[in-house]
Design a protein around this motif. Structure first.
Motif, PDB file in Angstrom:
ATOM      1  N   LEU A  55       0.826  -1.198   0.000  1.00 37.76           N
ATOM      2  CA  LEU A  55       0.000   0.000   0.000  1.00 37.76           C
ATOM      3  C   LEU A  55       0.865   1.254   0.000  1.00 37.76           C
ATOM      4  O   LEU A  55       1.800   1.384   0.792  1.00 37.76           O
ATOM      5  CB  LEU A  55      -0.941  -0.008   1.202  1.00 37.76           C
ATOM      6  CG  LEU A  55      -1.935  -1.174   1.252  1.00 37.76           C
ATOM      7  CD1 LEU A  55      -2.830  -1.057   2.487  1.00 37.76           C
ATOM      8  CD2 LEU A  55      -2.783  -1.244  -0.011  1.00 37.76           C
ATOM      9  N   CYS A  70      -6.858  -1.512  -7.391  1.00 38.93           N
ATOM     10  CA  CYS A  70      -5.601  -0.810  -7.118  1.00 38.93           C
ATOM     11  C   CYS A  70      -5.100  -0.073  -8.353  1.00 38.93           C
ATOM     12  O   CYS A  70      -5.115  -0.623  -9.459  1.00 38.93           O
ATOM     13  CB  CYS A  70      -4.516  -1.787  -6.663  1.00 38.93           C
ATOM     14  SG  CYS A  70      -4.820  -2.597  -5.077  1.00 38.93           S
ATOM     15  N   SER A  73      -4.802   2.940   2.422  1.00 41.79           N
ATOM     16  CA  SER A  73      -3.656   3.553   3.103  1.00 41.79           C
ATOM     17  C   SER A  73      -4.125   4.630   4.077  1.00 41.79           C
ATOM     18  O   SER A  73      -3.719   4.660   5.249  1.00 41.79           O
ATOM     19  CB  SER A  73      -2.694   4.168   2.083  1.00 41.79           C
ATOM     20  OG  SER A  73      -2.090   3.189   1.272  1.00 41.79           O
ATOM     21  N   SER A  93      -8.657   5.819   0.190  1.00 38.96           N
ATOM     22  CA  SER A  93      -7.760   4.687   0.001  1.00 38.96           C
ATOM     23  C   SER A  93      -7.601   3.898   1.299  1.00 38.96           C
ATOM     24  O   SER A  93      -7.778   4.415   2.405  1.00 38.96           O
ATOM     25  CB  SER A  93      -6.387   5.167  -0.475  1.00 38.96           C
ATOM     26  OG  SER A  93      -5.694   5.831   0.566  1.00 38.96           O
ATOM     27  N   CYS A 128      -4.759   1.533  -3.307  1.00 36.20           N
ATOM     28  CA  CYS A 128      -5.830   0.541  -3.315  1.00 36.20           C
ATOM     29  C   CYS A 128      -7.056   1.036  -2.557  1.00 36.20           C
ATOM     30  O   CYS A 128      -6.934   1.616  -1.473  1.00 36.20           O
ATOM     31  CB  CYS A 128      -5.337  -0.772  -2.711  1.00 36.20           C
ATOM     32  SG  CYS A 128      -3.915  -1.491  -3.584  1.00 36.20           S
TER      33      CYS A 128
END
Length: 253
Positions: free
Chosen positions: A42, A83, A110, A108, A100
């Motif tokens: 990520l 992604c 992340s 996201s 992603c």
């Protein structure tokens, strides 16, 4: 080395990203997932690996790396993931870096992990994408921040004298906390039976250490591994090479 990473990151930022088809994700650890035949790290974050330990708000040791993996699994919730492929990971060419998101979501994975306190922002700029999310997670003592922990990147290279992070880091208990964060007898995470040992001789081949599979003659005698890995790919991505006394025909599970 830092300049090289910066140049690669700058290049990735100007190259067009290719988007994967939405697919079922297999979570490898808190910052890595697999879509089909591609494994993605990520983008923009640093997450504890499955064998990392942290201290909670009650000064007890807890498996924060396992919890980070479980958090990513919960965020995905069995839904399809898509992604944006930013290209090969500079640390491990067989793995790609990806932005992603769960299909249909705009935030996201992340950012969600940083927001929940289970990942650190790694962008140096004061205007980094996840700086605000990290500051709020720290202020609210979310996830890792409720206790005391070493930055995941420092745990991975056994930097035992680095800065400690979190609300429960007590200077009068510094030695005891560091012993708990970097134990001599690191507990094996479930289903992650590959042993890793830091070794000076591994640096000849540009590695940090050596990993030992159950098929290696050296496996039974290595009683105090420095790291545990769930797959050979994980070990290689962390900078470890396979022990030379392993049977080449046997693959890790």
């Amino acid at each position: 080395m830092r300049l090289r990473i910066f140049l690669v990151a700058a290049l990735l930022s100007i190259l067009p990203a290719s988007q994967s088809s939405a697919a079922t994700a297999i979570v490898r650890d808190g910052g890595t997932l697999q879509l089909g035949n591609l494994t993605y790290r990520l983008d923009g974050i640093d997450v504890p690996t499955v064998d990392q330990l942290c201290i909670d708000e009650h000064a007890d040791s807890w498996t924060c790396g396992i919890e980070a993996r479980d958090q990513l699994t919960k965020l995905i919730g069995g839904r399809q993931v898509r992604c944006d492929d930013l290209g090969p990971d500079p640390a491990f060419k067989k793995r790609h870096i990806g932005v992603c998101k769960v299909e249909g979501e705009t935030t996201s994975l992340s950012q969600l992990l940083v927001r929940n306190g289970f990942a650190l922002n790694v962008e140096a700029s004061a205007t980094g994408r996840f700086q605000v999310d990290e500051a709020r997670a720290k202020e609210n003592r979310q996830g890792l921040w409720k206790g005391c922990f070493a930055a995941p990147r420092e745990f991975r290279v056994a930097k035992k004298d680095g800065a400690l992070l979190g609300a429960a880091c007590r200077t009068d208990r510094d030695r005891e906390i560091r012993e708990a964060l970097f134990p001599e007898d690191l507990v094996m995470p479930a289903a992650c039976n590959i042993k890793g040992k830091y070794a000076v001789r591994a640096r000849v081949t540009g590695n940090l250490g050596i990993y030992h599979l159950q098929a290696c003659r050296s496996y039974p005698g290595l009683t105090n591994p420095d790291r545990w890995f769930c797959s050979e790919e994980d070990a290689q991505a962390a900078g470890f090479r396979r022990a030379y006394n392993c049977r080449s025909t046997t693959k890790s599970k």
